[in-house]
Enzyme design. Sequence first.
Site, PDB file in Angstrom:
ATOM      1  N   ARG A 163      33.749  40.820  33.548  1.00 24.34           N
ATOM      2  CA  ARG A 163      33.575  40.835  32.456  1.00 24.34           C
ATOM      3  C   ARG A 163      32.390  42.123  32.166  1.00 24.34           C
ATOM      4  O   ARG A 163      31.502  42.142  32.967  1.00 24.34           O
ATOM      5  CB  ARG A 163      32.814  39.427  31.979  1.00 24.34           C
ATOM      6  N   THR A 171      43.350  42.094  23.989  1.00 28.77           N
ATOM      7  CA  THR A 171      43.329  41.323  25.266  1.00 28.77           C
ATOM      8  C   THR A 171      44.626  41.330  25.443  1.00 28.77           C
ATOM      9  O   THR A 171      45.619  41.123  24.939  1.00 28.77           O
ATOM     10  CB  THR A 171      42.816  40.010  25.054  1.00 28.77           C
ATOM     11  N   ASP A 229      31.393  40.265  21.181  1.00 31.85           N
ATOM     12  CA  ASP A 229      31.546  39.028  21.422  1.00 31.85           C
ATOM     13  C   ASP A 229      30.173  38.314  21.934  1.00 31.85           C
ATOM     14  O   ASP A 229      30.145  37.036  22.006  1.00 31.85           O
ATOM     15  CB  ASP A 229      32.155  38.933  22.896  1.00 31.85           C
ATOM     16  N   SER A 287      33.150  34.586  26.567  1.00 30.78           N
ATOM     17  CA  SER A 287      34.775  35.280  26.389  1.00 30.78           C
ATOM     18  C   SER A 287      35.404  33.929  26.104  1.00 30.78           C
ATOM     19  O   SER A 287      35.183  32.863  26.439  1.00 30.78           O
ATOM     20  CB  SER A 287      35.203  35.769  27.451  1.00 30.78           C
ATOM     21  N   SER A 288      36.699  34.211  25.569  1.00 32.87           N
ATOM     22  CA  SER A 288      37.467  33.046  25.169  1.00 32.87           C
ATOM     23  C   SER A 288      38.744  33.192  26.372  1.00 32.87           C
ATOM     24  O   SER A 288      39.761  32.144  26.148  1.00 32.87           O
ATOM     25  CB  SER A 288      38.259  33.007  24.066  1.00 32.87           C
ATOM     26  N   GLY A 322      44.265  37.128  22.221  1.00 31.12           N
ATOM     27  CA  GLY A 322      44.253  36.486  20.965  1.00 31.12           C
ATOM     28  C   GLY A 322      42.751  35.879  20.635  1.00 31.12           C
ATOM     29  O   GLY A 322      42.883  35.005  19.760  1.00 31.12           O
ATOM     30  N   GLY A 323      41.722  36.248  21.187  1.00 29.98           N
ATOM     31  CA  GLY A 323      40.247  35.867  20.964  1.00 29.98           C
ATOM     32  C   GLY A 323      40.392  34.385  20.992  1.00 29.98           C
ATOM     33  O   GLY A 323      40.984  33.910  21.993  1.00 29.98           O
TER      34      GLY A 323
HETATM   35  N1  GLY Z   1      37.349  39.773  23.813  1.00 26.53           N
HETATM   36  C1  GLY Z   1      37.986  38.565  23.540  1.00 26.53           C
HETATM   37  C2  GLY Z   1      37.272  37.669  24.627  1.00 26.53           C
HETATM   38  O1  GLY Z   1      36.964  37.966  25.714  1.00 26.53           O
HETATM   39  O2  GLY Z   1      37.417  36.370  24.292  1.00 26.53           O
END
Ligand code: GLY
Length: 559
Positions: A99, A373, A415, A443-444, A464-465
Amino acid sequence: MRCLLHLRLVCFFILLFNTFFAPSLALAQRANGLVVSDSPLATKAGMEMLGRGGNAIDAAIATAYALAVVDQASSGIGGGGFMVIYETKDRRAHALDFRETAPEGVRKELYVKDGRPVPSLSLTGALAVAVPGEVAGLAQAHRRFGSMPMQVLMAPAIRLASNGFPLDATLRYAIDRQQGSIKKFPDLGRIYMPNDEVPAEGELIRQPELGETLKAIASQGANAFYQGWIADAIVETIKREGGVLNSEDLKNYRPVWREPLIGNYRQRTVISMPPPSSGGVAILQMLKVLEGYQLSDLAHNSATYLHLITEAMKHAFADRAQYLGDPDFVKTPVSLLTSKDYGRWIRGRISAAKTHPTRYYGLVNFKPELGGTTHFSVIDRFGNAVACTVSVNTRFGSKLLVPNTGIVLNNEMDDFAIHSTGNVYGLVGNEANSLQPRKRPLSSMSPTIILQGDRPEVVVGGAGGPRIISATLQTILNVLDYRMPVAKAVEAPRVHHQWLPDQLNVENDVAVETKRSLERRGHAVRERGVLGVVQAITNGQDGVKGAADPRKEERARSE
Ligand code: GLY
């Protein structure tokens, strides 16, 4: 319609040969393993490595680098991600965190002007950029598990960048949607709108500068990115555009091997990504809640079923906002949130007939005994599995393309919980996910592998977030509880609730009567076109099967 589009996307090779009635060759491809990504060209790159005797990690690296060329709107070497690996020989799971991190010089005040929060600053331009992790992450995975030379693994990506590739509908859609921003960033425009207009589908996109950058990384290793001419070019662009990321930030970047998050669900082992992903925690937490119900007795996507999973989502996202952040900076109560006891307690608070106000949800109410993503999944002939999600955050990240390198820089700074109004996805957070130098934003992304015994049975994740979390969860339930074949499990209509805003997002294909029934339970139903994009592989009685979500291409073609 969906079915046809799906055929276009799933595992290019296998379907091509199946279409032409060449079952023996298709079986040979299957015997080597399977890659499912949301780009046929990237899938082909990964499949090429499996066909040449490579393992799942080799295929994952080739796929990730190809994605970094053919879909810079979603991921790339200016971004980062997570990789979950299951190594069959030693029966061991691994979680690699690459990340992005906040630059040392970052301060919350930089995102405020005249006392007012300016959300666009963490989304577009130099202050939106966190230190990229993808090149270091893939190098780290390669060093530990790769079996083929990096030059071989990166060759398809280098070819695609240098020789060009035909623009597909989904990338064209991303360019079209971002026309305004692309025009404001001429370096990005040079590649994606060379004549000041959106190129036609099928037109060749060439990125010779990115090709040279990739060649340097392939021959000299990750240091070529984090030090030397590529790093200098990144820093110069950031400086010119008023950002704070500097050469020390790049030099100091390190990927981290984290203890994978391991839990169970209906006699299976679930392996997912720990913080700074919130996805693994949320998915395990929701599975712990849902395990207490005999879901398969409820009709799939009935109002009763959707209400139950929505209530589980509201609890999980309330806790995400409250407690989760970079574990190197904050204590995250992961074992409590994913415990059987907490799951049982949440079940006790779920009412079948109605939903509740937002303050009702989350661990704060628990008096203990106590989610641009892209995701791809790989399984090889040895039984190794990789679930990998990579990102530049929203489409084309910060919109900064570094001249002479072809690198599109991420906007993952968004984020962090910088403003109380929430981020671009409406996600809120508190101190746990506050902005701090060197910290990784929550992050998701939820790369997940599910084992039955020692056999990877499901390899899954999405884009998709925050919808990554709910979409991955529902795909898992569709496979394990509703016994759907993987294509159907990925395609089935979905819902998404993230606690705040207090809205139940429901895909258009959910039956009208079901939506009305959810409203009668008190849910504020909002109809949505697409809730997440999932890539999944299943490995069951019927062998190894994969499905790439048709939604990404379907959306591109329908709007
Ligand atoms: N950038 C989307 C996530 O990491 O959740």
